[in-house]
Design a protein around this motif. Structure first.
Motif, PDB file in Angstrom:
ATOM      1  N   MET A   1      15.426  11.701  14.214  1.00  9.10           N
ATOM      2  CA  MET A   1      15.881  12.960  13.656  1.00  9.10           C
ATOM      3  C   MET A   1      14.753  13.982  13.774  1.00  9.10           C
ATOM      4  SD  MET A   1      18.092  11.865  10.313  1.00  9.10           S
ATOM      5  CE  MET A   1      17.104  10.497   9.732  1.00  9.10           C
ATOM      6  N   ARG A   2      15.140  15.242  13.706  1.00 11.48           N
ATOM      7  CA  ARG A   2      14.165  16.325  13.777  1.00 11.48           C
ATOM      8  C   ARG A   2      14.483  17.323  12.675  1.00 11.48           C
ATOM      9  NH1 ARG A   2      10.738  18.853  17.798  1.00 11.48           N
ATOM     10  NH2 ARG A   2      10.644  21.084  17.472  1.00 11.48           N
ATOM     11  N   ALA A   3      13.448  17.762  11.974  1.00 15.43           N
ATOM     12  CA  ALA A   3      13.575  18.821  10.971  1.00 15.43           C
ATOM     13  C   ALA A   3      12.491  19.846  11.236  1.00 15.43           C
ATOM     14  CB  ALA A   3      13.436  18.266   9.555  1.00 15.43           C
ATOM     15  N   THR A   4      12.870  21.126  11.224  1.00 13.20           N
ATOM     16  CA  THR A   4      11.919  22.203  11.482  1.00 13.20           C
ATOM     17  C   THR A   4      11.859  23.127  10.271  1.00 13.20           C
ATOM     18  OG1 THR A   4      13.591  23.641  12.458  1.00 13.20           O
ATOM     19  CG2 THR A   4      12.440  22.139  13.948  1.00 13.20           C
ATOM     20  N   GLY A   5      10.798  23.883  10.193  1.00 10.93           N
ATOM     21  CA  GLY A   5      10.667  24.857   9.120  1.00 10.93           C
ATOM     22  C   GLY A   5       9.472  25.760   9.343  1.00 10.93           C
ATOM     23  N   THR A   6       9.318  26.671   8.409  1.00 12.69           N
ATOM     24  CA  THR A   6       8.137  27.524   8.374  1.00 12.69           C
ATOM     25  C   THR A   6       7.428  27.274   7.057  1.00 12.69           C
ATOM     26  OG1 THR A   6       9.371  29.360   7.402  1.00 12.69           O
ATOM     27  CG2 THR A   6       9.190  29.310   9.819  1.00 12.69           C
ATOM     28  N   PHE A   7       6.155  27.622   7.005  1.00 12.63           N
ATOM     29  CA  PHE A   7       5.449  27.462   5.740  1.00 12.63           C
ATOM     30  C   PHE A   7       4.454  28.594   5.539  1.00 12.63           C
ATOM     31  CE2 PHE A   7       2.743  25.114   8.709  1.00 12.63           C
ATOM     32  CZ  PHE A   7       1.468  25.481   8.332  1.00 12.63           C
ATOM     33  N   LYS A   8       4.133  28.796   4.268  1.00 11.31           N
ATOM     34  CA  LYS A   8       3.105  29.755   3.871  1.00 11.31           C
ATOM     35  C   LYS A   8       2.098  29.044   2.993  1.00 11.31           C
ATOM     36  CE  LYS A   8       5.979  33.811   4.213  1.00 11.31           C
ATOM     37  NZ  LYS A   8       6.581  34.953   3.600  1.00 11.31           N
ATOM     38  N   VAL A   9       0.844  29.371   3.180  1.00 12.57           N
ATOM     39  CA  VAL A   9      -0.206  28.855   2.312  1.00 12.57           C
ATOM     40  C   VAL A   9      -0.214  29.712   1.054  1.00 12.57           C
ATOM     41  CG1 VAL A   9      -2.683  28.450   2.062  1.00 12.57           C
ATOM     42  CG2 VAL A   9      -1.550  28.038   4.278  1.00 12.57           C
ATOM     43  N   GLU A  10       0.084  29.089  -0.087  1.00 12.29           N
ATOM     44  CA  GLU A  10       0.111  29.808  -1.356  1.00 12.29           C
ATOM     45  C   GLU A  10      -1.238  29.795  -2.060  1.00 12.29           C
ATOM     46  OE1 GLU A  10       4.708  29.421  -2.784  1.00 12.29           O
ATOM     47  OE2 GLU A  10       3.309  27.946  -3.576  1.00 12.29           O
ATOM     48  N   GLU A  11      -2.026  28.779  -1.764  1.00 13.24           N
ATOM     49  CA  GLU A  11      -3.334  28.660  -2.420  1.00 13.24           C
ATOM     50  C   GLU A  11      -4.296  27.946  -1.476  1.00 13.24           C
ATOM     51  OE1 GLU A  11      -5.120  26.094  -6.115  1.00 13.24           O
ATOM     52  OE2 GLU A  11      -3.118  26.920  -6.348  1.00 13.24           O
ATOM     53  N   PHE A  12      -5.504  28.478  -1.345  1.00 11.09           N
ATOM     54  CA  PHE A  12      -6.566  27.871  -0.550  1.00 11.09           C
ATOM     55  C   PHE A  12      -7.828  27.947  -1.399  1.00 11.09           C
ATOM     56  CE2 PHE A  12     -10.081  27.777   2.395  1.00 11.09           C
ATOM     57  CZ  PHE A  12      -9.691  26.847   3.354  1.00 11.09           C
ATOM     58  N   THR A  13      -8.323  26.794  -1.834  1.00 12.59           N
ATOM     59  CA  THR A  13      -9.456  26.754  -2.749  1.00 12.59           C
ATOM     60  C   THR A  13     -10.582  25.917  -2.146  1.00 12.59           C
ATOM     61  OG1 THR A  13      -7.923  26.868  -4.612  1.00 12.59           O
ATOM     62  CG2 THR A  13     -10.188  26.198  -5.096  1.00 12.59           C
ATOM     63  N   PRO A  14     -11.701  26.560  -1.745  1.00  6.25           N
ATOM     64  CA  PRO A  14     -12.840  25.778  -1.274  1.00  6.25           C
ATOM     65  C   PRO A  14     -13.289  24.802  -2.364  1.00  6.25           C
ATOM     66  CG  PRO A  14     -13.125  28.091  -0.747  1.00  6.25           C
ATOM     67  CD  PRO A  14     -11.943  27.998  -1.679  1.00  6.25           C
ATOM     68  N   ALA A  15     -13.683  23.610  -1.943  1.00 11.36           N
ATOM     69  CA  ALA A  15     -14.102  22.572  -2.883  1.00 11.36           C
ATOM     70  C   ALA A  15     -15.584  22.265  -2.708  1.00 11.36           C
ATOM     71  CB  ALA A  15     -13.281  21.307  -2.655  1.00 11.36           C
ATOM     72  N   GLU A  16     -16.236  22.000  -3.809  1.00  8.03           N
ATOM     73  CA  GLU A  16     -17.628  21.557  -3.772  1.00  8.03           C
ATOM     74  C   GLU A  16     -17.654  20.085  -3.403  1.00  8.03           C
ATOM     75  OE1 GLU A  16     -20.572  23.201  -4.322  1.00  8.03           O
ATOM     76  OE2 GLU A  16     -19.418  25.051  -4.364  1.00  8.03           O
ATOM     77  N   VAL A  17     -18.501  19.727  -2.469  1.00  9.16           N
ATOM     78  CA  VAL A  17     -18.635  18.346  -2.055  1.00  9.16           C
ATOM     79  C   VAL A  17     -20.109  17.964  -2.131  1.00  9.16           C
ATOM     80  CG1 VAL A  17     -18.346  16.722  -0.148  1.00  9.16           C
ATOM     81  CG2 VAL A  17     -16.656  18.519  -0.515  1.00  9.16           C
ATOM     82  N   ARG A  18     -20.375  16.831  -2.754  1.00 11.49           N
ATOM     83  CA  ARG A  18     -21.745  16.334  -2.813  1.00 11.49           C
ATOM     84  C   ARG A  18     -22.029  15.568  -1.524  1.00 11.49           C
ATOM     85  NH1 ARG A  18     -24.271  11.942  -3.637  1.00 11.49           N
ATOM     86  NH2 ARG A  18     -26.272  11.805  -4.642  1.00 11.49           N
ATOM     87  N   VAL A  19     -22.952  16.086  -0.744  1.00  9.98           N
ATOM     88  CA  VAL A  19     -23.321  15.483   0.533  1.00  9.98           C
ATOM     89  C   VAL A  19     -24.542  14.606   0.310  1.00  9.98           C
ATOM     90  CG1 VAL A  19     -24.094  15.970   2.888  1.00  9.98           C
ATOM     91  CG2 VAL A  19     -22.405  17.457   1.789  1.00  9.98           C
ATOM     92  N   PRO A  20     -24.542  13.389   0.841  1.00  4.30           N
ATOM     93  CA  PRO A  20     -25.724  12.531   0.691  1.00  4.30           C
ATOM     94  C   PRO A  20     -26.968  13.218   1.258  1.00  4.30           C
ATOM     95  CG  PRO A  20     -23.879  11.285   1.597  1.00  4.30           C
ATOM     96  CD  PRO A  20     -23.474  12.733   1.592  1.00  4.30           C
TER      97      PRO A  20
END
Length: 137
Positions: free
Chosen positions: A1-20
């Motif tokens: 089966m195939r399903a198509t659509g469009t999308f919008k980004v409602e929220e984009f939040t940079p995240a803090e990451v602890r890097v070794p």
């Protein structure tokens, strides 16, 4: 089966990451963010995404890797599932795309879903998605 659509980004939040320590500095910075998207069409619903990218803003060059948890409807089936995707840009297009529905992740009427799909961005900025999938009966 195939399903198509469009999308919008409602929220984009940079995240803090602890890097070794010690960290490794490259010519393209790496970042992590969380996202919320809304889908319309045959693929309708919402998703939350863990998004990682190495991306140079000035040249629009980089690669991203994302894991999404989707809740909604594909055509006439409602449920949840995970999908992973990645892609590379070199300023004016995409290449090396990867897209897979995570086996065993489906719930509800989407239990047993498996397959793949893809993403595209139109010149006007419209984000498109499609799923090529099967669901166990």
């Amino acid at each position: 089966m195939r399903a198509t659509g469009t999308f919008k980004v409602e929220e984009f939040t940079p995240a803090e990451v602890r890097v070794p320590e010690p960290g490794i500095e490259t010519a393209v910075p790496v970042g992590v963010a969380t996202m919320r998207k809304r889908y319309e069409g045959e693929a309708a619903g919402v998703s939350v995404t863990l998004f990682t990218a190495a991306y140079d803003q000035a040249s629009a060059t980089g690669t991203y890797v994302a894991m999404e948890s989707f809740e909604g409807t594909l055509r006439d089936r409602t449920g949840t599932f995970n999908f992973a995707h990645s892609g590379t840009t070199r300023g004016d297009g995409r290449e090396a795309d990867f897209f897979v529905i995570v086996p065993g992740s489906g719930t509800g009427a989407l239990a047993g879903i498996r397959g793949a799909g893809g993403l595209a961005i139109d010149p006007d900025g419209t984000h498109r998605i499609w799923f090529e999938y099967e669901v166990d009966e």
